[in-house]
Design a protein around this motif. Structure first.
Motif, PDB file in Angstrom:
ATOM      1  N   VAL A  79      14.997  70.453   1.136  1.00 38.14           N
ATOM      2  CA  VAL A  79      15.315  70.340   1.662  1.00 38.14           C
ATOM      3  C   VAL A  79      14.626  68.936   2.314  1.00 38.14           C
ATOM      4  CG1 VAL A  79      15.294  71.623   4.509  1.00 38.14           C
ATOM      5  CG2 VAL A  79      15.445  73.150   2.495  1.00 38.14           C
ATOM      6  N   LEU A  80      13.984  68.565   1.951  1.00 36.62           N
ATOM      7  CA  LEU A  80      13.032  67.269   3.232  1.00 36.62           C
ATOM      8  C   LEU A  80      13.617  66.121   3.066  1.00 36.62           C
ATOM      9  CD1 LEU A  80       9.488  68.198   2.130  1.00 36.62           C
ATOM     10  CD2 LEU A  80      10.665  68.898   4.257  1.00 36.62           C
ATOM     11  N   VAL A  81      14.242  66.041   1.234  1.00 41.47           N
ATOM     12  CA  VAL A  81      15.498  65.419   1.155  1.00 41.47           C
ATOM     13  C   VAL A  81      16.761  65.186   1.948  1.00 41.47           C
ATOM     14  CG1 VAL A  81      16.398  64.157  -0.994  1.00 41.47           C
ATOM     15  CG2 VAL A  81      13.660  65.109  -1.714  1.00 41.47           C
TER      16      VAL A  81
ATOM     17  N   ARG B 266      21.744  67.976   3.902  1.00 44.23           N
ATOM     18  CA  ARG B 266      21.033  68.782   3.919  1.00 44.23           C
ATOM     19  C   ARG B 266      22.021  70.705   4.244  1.00 44.23           C
ATOM     20  NH1 ARG B 266      17.416  66.305   7.179  1.00 44.23           N
ATOM     21  NH2 ARG B 266      15.494  65.607   5.622  1.00 44.23           N
ATOM     22  N   ARG B 267      22.557  70.421   6.166  1.00 49.73           N
ATOM     23  CA  ARG B 267      23.273  71.765   5.379  1.00 49.73           C
ATOM     24  C   ARG B 267      24.426  71.936   4.214  1.00 49.73           C
ATOM     25  NH1 ARG B 267      28.755  72.397   9.859  1.00 49.73           N
ATOM     26  NH2 ARG B 267      28.649  74.114   9.635  1.00 49.73           N
ATOM     27  N   ILE B 268      25.407  71.188   3.884  1.00 51.70           N
ATOM     28  CA  ILE B 268      26.286  71.372   2.695  1.00 51.70           C
ATOM     29  C   ILE B 268      24.591  71.384   1.306  1.00 51.70           C
ATOM     30  CG2 ILE B 268      27.525  70.173   0.748  1.00 51.70           C
ATOM     31  CD1 ILE B 268      28.216  68.482   3.007  1.00 51.70           C
TER      32      ILE B 268
ATOM     33  N   ALA C  62      13.861  69.471 -12.845  1.00 51.41           N
ATOM     34  CA  ALA C  62      15.595  69.036 -12.928  1.00 51.41           C
ATOM     35  C   ALA C  62      16.203  69.185 -11.395  1.00 51.41           C
ATOM     36  CB  ALA C  62      16.297  69.693 -13.801  1.00 51.41           C
ATOM     37  N   ALA C  63      15.806  70.793 -10.751  1.00 54.58           N
ATOM     38  CA  ALA C  63      16.441  71.251  -9.462  1.00 54.58           C
ATOM     39  C   ALA C  63      15.735  70.551  -8.654  1.00 54.58           C
ATOM     40  CB  ALA C  63      15.145  72.843  -9.239  1.00 54.58           C
TER      41      ALA C  63
ATOM     42  N   PRO D 245      20.759  68.479  -1.272  1.00 53.84           N
ATOM     43  CA  PRO D 245      19.564  69.180  -1.632  1.00 53.84           C
ATOM     44  C   PRO D 245      19.705  70.829  -1.251  1.00 53.84           C
ATOM     45  CG  PRO D 245      19.900  67.906   0.331  1.00 53.84           C
ATOM     46  CD  PRO D 245      21.237  68.085  -0.490  1.00 53.84           C
ATOM     47  N   ALA D 246      18.260  71.358  -2.179  1.00 55.52           N
ATOM     48  CA  ALA D 246      17.837  72.629  -2.061  1.00 55.52           C
ATOM     49  C   ALA D 246      18.648  73.543  -2.541  1.00 55.52           C
ATOM     50  CB  ALA D 246      17.916  73.437  -1.002  1.00 55.52           C
TER      51      ALA D 246
END
Length: 193
Positions: free
Chosen positions: A34-36, A42-44, A108-109, A117-118
């Motif tokens: 989420v920080l990247v 981030r939203r998508i 990988a994640a 992101p996330a």
């Protein structure tokens, strides 16, 4: 083993062994992801991750249920000289055998966070949740049948999965055998007395 006995590990414990590491590594990867900002934003990324979480939990939770059911239906009673492996030993053995796969999935994640992101972390967490759901399903089946399901340790060493090709059948014991409750969780002190 003495007199032809086999080492046996609980099926539900083996299934459940990967749930906690996958969940926590997924949560950690999603938190870092989420920080990247990533390519998609981030939203998508979070929305895609939520969808992946649900799909992964459902797919892993329901995968191979027919195979588990068939093996459980044909389970033979454990013999007098069979050795029932402790829950902690089964969990430790599974995690040691899969540690590099867990680290590779985590990496990988994290790498996927630069694109979406996330999402990768939430996929990992969904996989862990699916394993937990499958173990809970096995626990309900064990309670209904009043028999705990066990798999030979040497078959696990060859394939790693409690319903994989090397597994030819399960063994069963009474509901009070071993140190794990139906579903693979630790037995509470009250259950042991």
């Amino acid at each position: 083993m003495a007199r032809g006995g086999q080492g046996l590990a609980r099926v539900a414990v083996v299934v459940r062994a990967g749930a906690a590491p996958l969940w926590w590594l997924g949560v950690l990867a999603a938190g870092i992801g989420v920080l990247v900002p990533g390519v998609t934003g981030r939203r998508i990324g979070v929305l895609a991750g939520a969808g992946l979480f649900v799909v992964a939990a459902a797919v892993v939770g329901y995968a191979r249920r027919k195979r588990y059911t068939a093996l459980a239906r044909g389970a033979a009673r454990a013999g007098k000289y069979d050795v029932l492996q402790d829950r902690a030993v089964t969990v430790r053995t599974w995690r040691r055998g899969h540690r590099w796969w867990l680290l590779a999935a985590f990496a990988a994640a994290l790498a996927g966070s630069f694109a979406v992101p996330a999402a990768g972390g939430m996929l990992l967490a969904g996989t862990g949740t699916g394993l937990r759901l499958k173990a809970a399903w096995l626990g309900r089946r064990e309670r209904a049948d009043e028999a705990l399901l066990w798999v030979r340790v040497d078959w696990l060493a060859r394939g790693g999965a409690p319903a994989g090709k090397p597994v030819k059948g399960y063994r069963s014991t009474g509901i009070a055998a071993g140190d794990a409750a139906p579903g693979g969780a630790r037995r509470r002190t009250a259950e042991l007395v």
